[in-house]
Design a protein around this motif. Structure first.
Motif, short mmCIF file in Angstrom:
data_model
loop_
_atom_site.label_atom_id
_atom_site.label_comp_id
_atom_site.label_asym_id
_atom_site.label_seq_id
_atom_site.Cartn_x
_atom_site.Cartn_y
_atom_site.Cartn_z
N ILE A 12 72.30 51.61 49.93
CA ILE A 12 71.29 51.25 48.92
C ILE A 12 71.53 49.84 48.41
CG2 ILE A 12 70.47 51.79 46.59
CD1 ILE A 12 71.02 54.76 47.33
N LEU A 13 72.78 49.49 48.20
CA LEU A 13 73.12 48.15 47.72
C LEU A 13 72.68 47.07 48.71
CD1 LEU A 13 74.44 46.82 45.29
CD2 LEU A 13 76.61 46.92 46.50
N ILE A 14 72.84 47.32 49.99
CA ILE A 14 72.39 46.36 51.00
C ILE A 14 70.88 46.15 50.91
CG2 ILE A 14 72.02 46.05 53.49
CD1 ILE A 14 74.83 47.28 53.87
N ALA A 15 70.13 47.24 50.76
CA ALA A 15 68.67 47.12 50.66
C ALA A 15 68.28 46.34 49.41
CB ALA A 15 68.02 48.50 50.66
N LEU A 16 68.92 46.62 48.29
CA LEU A 16 68.58 45.94 47.03
C LEU A 16 68.98 44.47 47.04
CD1 LEU A 16 69.51 48.63 44.37
CD2 LEU A 16 67.29 48.16 45.38
N GLN A 17 70.19 44.18 47.48
CA GLN A 17 70.67 42.80 47.44
C GLN A 17 70.14 41.95 48.59
OE1 GLN A 17 74.96 43.09 47.23
NE2 GLN A 17 74.93 43.22 45.00
N SER A 18 70.21 42.46 49.78
CA SER A 18 69.83 41.65 50.94
C SER A 18 68.33 41.58 51.16
CB SER A 18 70.49 42.21 52.21
OG SER A 18 71.89 42.13 52.09
N PHE A 19 67.64 42.72 51.11
CA PHE A 19 66.23 42.76 51.44
C PHE A 19 65.33 42.47 50.24
CE2 PHE A 19 67.66 45.90 54.87
CZ PHE A 19 68.03 44.88 55.71
N ALA A 20 65.61 43.11 49.10
CA ALA A 20 64.82 42.83 47.89
C ALA A 20 65.32 41.56 47.21
CB ALA A 20 64.87 44.00 46.92
N GLY A 21 66.54 41.14 47.51
CA GLY A 21 67.09 39.91 46.98
C GLY A 21 67.46 39.98 45.52
N VAL A 22 67.79 41.16 45.01
CA VAL A 22 68.15 41.31 43.60
C VAL A 22 69.61 40.90 43.42
CG1 VAL A 22 68.41 42.95 41.70
CG2 VAL A 22 66.47 43.14 43.25
N ASP A 23 69.83 39.94 42.52
CA ASP A 23 71.17 39.44 42.21
C ASP A 23 71.43 39.66 40.72
OD1 ASP A 23 73.52 38.03 41.77
OD2 ASP A 23 72.82 36.19 42.75
N TRP A 39 58.82 45.71 57.62
CA TRP A 39 58.73 46.47 56.37
C TRP A 39 57.47 46.03 55.63
CZ3 TRP A 39 63.88 47.35 53.33
CH2 TRP A 39 64.81 47.97 54.18
N ARG A 40 56.74 46.98 55.10
CA ARG A 40 55.53 46.66 54.36
C ARG A 40 55.81 46.32 52.91
NH1 ARG A 40 51.65 51.28 56.83
NH2 ARG A 40 51.50 50.35 58.89
N SER A 41 56.68 47.11 52.26
CA SER A 41 56.96 46.88 50.84
C SER A 41 58.20 47.64 50.41
CB SER A 41 55.77 47.32 49.98
OG SER A 41 55.59 48.72 50.07
N HIS A 54 61.11 47.41 36.72
CA HIS A 54 60.32 48.02 37.78
C HIS A 54 59.91 46.88 38.71
CE1 HIS A 54 59.69 51.69 35.27
NE2 HIS A 54 59.93 50.81 34.34
N LEU A 55 60.32 46.97 39.95
CA LEU A 55 60.09 45.88 40.90
C LEU A 55 59.33 46.39 42.12
CD1 LEU A 55 60.73 42.90 41.73
CD2 LEU A 55 62.80 43.79 42.80
N TYR A 56 58.32 45.62 42.53
CA TYR A 56 57.56 45.88 43.75
C TYR A 56 57.52 44.59 44.54
CZ TYR A 56 53.66 46.76 46.89
OH TYR A 56 52.88 46.89 48.00
N VAL A 57 57.87 44.66 45.81
CA VAL A 57 57.89 43.47 46.67
C VAL A 57 57.15 43.80 47.97
CG1 VAL A 57 59.36 41.86 47.95
CG2 VAL A 57 60.15 42.78 45.77
N ASN A 58 56.26 42.91 48.38
CA ASN A 58 55.69 42.99 49.72
C ASN A 58 55.65 41.58 50.29
OD1 ASN A 58 53.26 41.70 48.92
ND2 ASN A 58 52.22 43.63 48.57
N GLY A 59 55.05 41.39 51.43
CA GLY A 59 55.03 40.08 52.07
C GLY A 59 54.23 39.03 51.34
N GLU A 60 53.36 39.44 50.43
CA GLU A 60 52.46 38.51 49.76
C GLU A 60 52.71 38.37 48.26
OE1 GLU A 60 48.64 40.11 50.64
OE2 GLU A 60 48.91 39.90 52.80
N GLU A 61 53.40 39.33 47.67
CA GLU A 61 53.47 39.35 46.21
C GLU A 61 54.75 40.04 45.71
OE1 GLU A 61 49.83 40.26 43.58
OE2 GLU A 61 50.86 42.19 43.83
#
Length: 95
Positions: A12-23, A39-41, A54-61
């Motif tokens: 889970i930490l890899i997904a949050l830090q690496s992919f969502a970029g949460v620091d 990945w779509r979002s 509450h965070l939502y990330v996709n390729g555009e927003e």
């Protein structure tokens, strides 16, 4: 044998830090996503310093808001830009 809780937390930490970029290593939340192209979002909640984000990330927003009883505004950094969030109000940022 089962699944080890530490391994699951690391996944889970890899997904949050690496992919969502949460620091969360400084006094403020920093977000700099780098999701795999297929990945779509991503959408999730996390708590940091007494505020629930509450965070939502996709390729555009990137969409983010927070809820906290004792804070009206918080500053975060999204893709290198300082952003002031208002409690309970959704902030959207084009990527």
């Amino acid at each position: 044998e089962g699944i080890h809780a530490g391994v699951m937390a690391g996944t889970i930490l890899i997904a949050l830090q690496s992919f969502a970029g949460v620091d969360l290593r400084s006094d403020q939340v920093k977000i700099n996503p780098s999701m795999p192209k297929h990945w779509r979002s991503m959408s999730f909640r996390f708590e940091f310093k007494g505020a629930e984000y509450h965070l939502y990330v996709n390729g555009e927003e990137i969409s983010i808001h927070f809820d906290a009883e004792d804070k009206e505004r918080l500053e975060v950094e999204i893709e290198g830009e300082k952003v002031i969030l208002e409690n309970g109000r959704l902030h959207k940022m084009k990527r």
